[in-house]
Design a protein around this motif. Structure first.
Motif, PDB file in Angstrom:
ATOM      1  N   THR A 172       1.059  -1.087   0.045  1.00 47.34           N
ATOM      2  CA  THR A 172       0.134  -0.154  -0.062  1.00 47.34           C
ATOM      3  C   THR A 172       0.834   1.306   0.001  1.00 47.34           C
ATOM      4  O   THR A 172       2.033   1.320   0.763  1.00 47.34           O
ATOM      5  N   VAL A 173       0.496   2.250  -0.596  1.00 41.48           N
ATOM      6  CA  VAL A 173       1.167   3.489  -0.792  1.00 41.48           C
ATOM      7  C   VAL A 173      -0.022   4.501  -0.702  1.00 41.48           C
ATOM      8  O   VAL A 173      -1.204   4.454  -1.268  1.00 41.48           O
ATOM      9  N   ARG A 174       0.699   5.679   0.055  1.00 45.90           N
ATOM     10  CA  ARG A 174      -0.232   7.021  -0.073  1.00 45.90           C
ATOM     11  C   ARG A 174       0.154   7.912  -0.892  1.00 45.90           C
ATOM     12  O   ARG A 174       1.356   8.139  -0.723  1.00 45.90           O
ATOM     13  N   LEU A 175      -0.591   8.393  -1.771  1.00 47.93           N
ATOM     14  CA  LEU A 175      -0.302   9.567  -2.822  1.00 47.93           C
ATOM     15  C   LEU A 175      -1.052  10.899  -2.566  1.00 47.93           C
ATOM     16  O   LEU A 175      -2.047  10.808  -2.232  1.00 47.93           O
ATOM     17  N   PRO A 176      -0.728  11.874  -3.057  1.00 43.48           N
ATOM     18  CA  PRO A 176      -1.510  12.760  -3.016  1.00 43.48           C
ATOM     19  C   PRO A 176      -2.638  12.602  -4.056  1.00 43.48           C
ATOM     20  O   PRO A 176      -2.729  11.855  -4.936  1.00 43.48           O
ATOM     21  N   VAL A 177      -3.698  13.471  -3.602  1.00 42.08           N
ATOM     22  CA  VAL A 177      -5.050  13.542  -4.279  1.00 42.08           C
ATOM     23  C   VAL A 177      -4.897  14.257  -5.471  1.00 42.08           C
ATOM     24  O   VAL A 177      -4.268  15.094  -5.627  1.00 42.08           O
ATOM     25  N   LYS A 178      -5.616  13.780  -6.508  1.00 37.95           N
ATOM     26  CA  LYS A 178      -5.891  14.537  -7.920  1.00 37.95           C
ATOM     27  C   LYS A 178      -4.556  14.721  -8.722  1.00 37.95           C
ATOM     28  O   LYS A 178      -4.222  15.703  -8.908  1.00 37.95           O
ATOM     29  N   SER A 179      -3.947  13.551  -8.543  1.00 39.52           N
ATOM     30  CA  SER A 179      -2.433  13.503  -9.437  1.00 39.52           C
ATOM     31  C   SER A 179      -2.581  12.321 -10.195  1.00 39.52           C
ATOM     32  O   SER A 179      -3.223  11.376 -10.255  1.00 39.52           O
ATOM     33  N   VAL A 180      -1.540  12.366 -11.196  1.00 34.00           N
ATOM     34  CA  VAL A 180      -1.331  11.168 -12.087  1.00 34.00           C
ATOM     35  C   VAL A 180      -0.021  10.507 -11.827  1.00 34.00           C
ATOM     36  O   VAL A 180       1.168  11.283 -11.684  1.00 34.00           O
ATOM     37  N   HIS A 181       0.174   9.240 -11.664  1.00 35.72           N
ATOM     38  CA  HIS A 181       1.165   8.757 -11.249  1.00 35.72           C
ATOM     39  C   HIS A 181       1.648   7.719 -12.522  1.00 35.72           C
ATOM     40  O   HIS A 181       0.841   6.811 -12.665  1.00 35.72           O
ATOM     41  N   SER A 182       3.144   7.487 -12.886  1.00 34.13           N
ATOM     42  CA  SER A 182       3.503   6.249 -13.779  1.00 34.13           C
ATOM     43  C   SER A 182       4.261   5.322 -12.819  1.00 34.13           C
ATOM     44  O   SER A 182       4.844   5.491 -11.984  1.00 34.13           O
ATOM     45  N   PHE A 183       3.944   4.111 -13.260  1.00 35.72           N
ATOM     46  CA  PHE A 183       4.391   3.092 -12.469  1.00 35.72           C
ATOM     47  C   PHE A 183       4.649   1.788 -13.132  1.00 35.72           C
ATOM     48  O   PHE A 183       3.952   1.700 -14.276  1.00 35.72           O
ATOM     49  N   ARG A 184       5.263   0.634 -12.775  1.00 35.35           N
ATOM     50  CA  ARG A 184       5.281  -0.752 -13.312  1.00 35.35           C
ATOM     51  C   ARG A 184       5.715  -1.437 -12.078  1.00 35.35           C
ATOM     52  O   ARG A 184       6.269  -1.157 -11.039  1.00 35.35           O
TER      53      ARG A 184
END
Length: 91
Positions: free
Chosen positions: A53-65
Motif C-alpha cells: 500500500t502506498v499513500r499518494l497525493p489526491v488529484k494527481s497522475v502517477h506512472s508505475f510498473r
C-alpha cells in the motif's frame, strides 16, 4: 489489481498480485518512489495474494510498473491507462 481508499488529504492505493504469478519477489516502482526497486515490495496476504500500500497525493497522475525477479518488468492490467511504456494511476 488496484484497491483504492480515499483518505482526508491522500489517496491510499494497494497494488495486488497473485501470490505466485510471477514467481519470486516483486516490487512496484514508479515516480512516487523515484523508480527505486525494492522501495515497495509486495508482501503475502492471508487471502492468497500479495500486496503493498502506498499513500499518494489526491488529484494527481502517477506512472508505475512492476519489477519481478530476473529484471522482468510488467504493467498493471487494471491501471487507469498506459502511456506506451508505463501504467498510469489517477488519484
Amino acid at each position: 489489481m488496484l484497491e483504492r481508499k480515499q483518505l482526508k488529504d491522500r489517496a491510499q492505493v494497494t497494488f495486488v498480485l497473485p501470490a505466485d504469478t510471477p514467481p519470486g519477489p516483486v516490487s512496484v516502482v514508479g515516480d512516487f518512489n523515484e523508480w527505486k526497486p525494492g522501495a515497495h515490495d509486495l508482501k503475502p496476504r492471508s487471502d492468497g495474494t500479495r500486496a503493498v500500500t502506498v499513500r499518494l497525493p489526491v488529484k494527481s497522475v502517477h506512472s508505475f510498473r512492476y519489477l519481478a525477479a530476473g529484471d522482468y518488468w510488467f504493467d498493471e492490467d487494471h491501471a487507469d491507462g498506459h502511456d506506451g511504456t508505463n501504467s498510469l494511476l489517477h488519484t
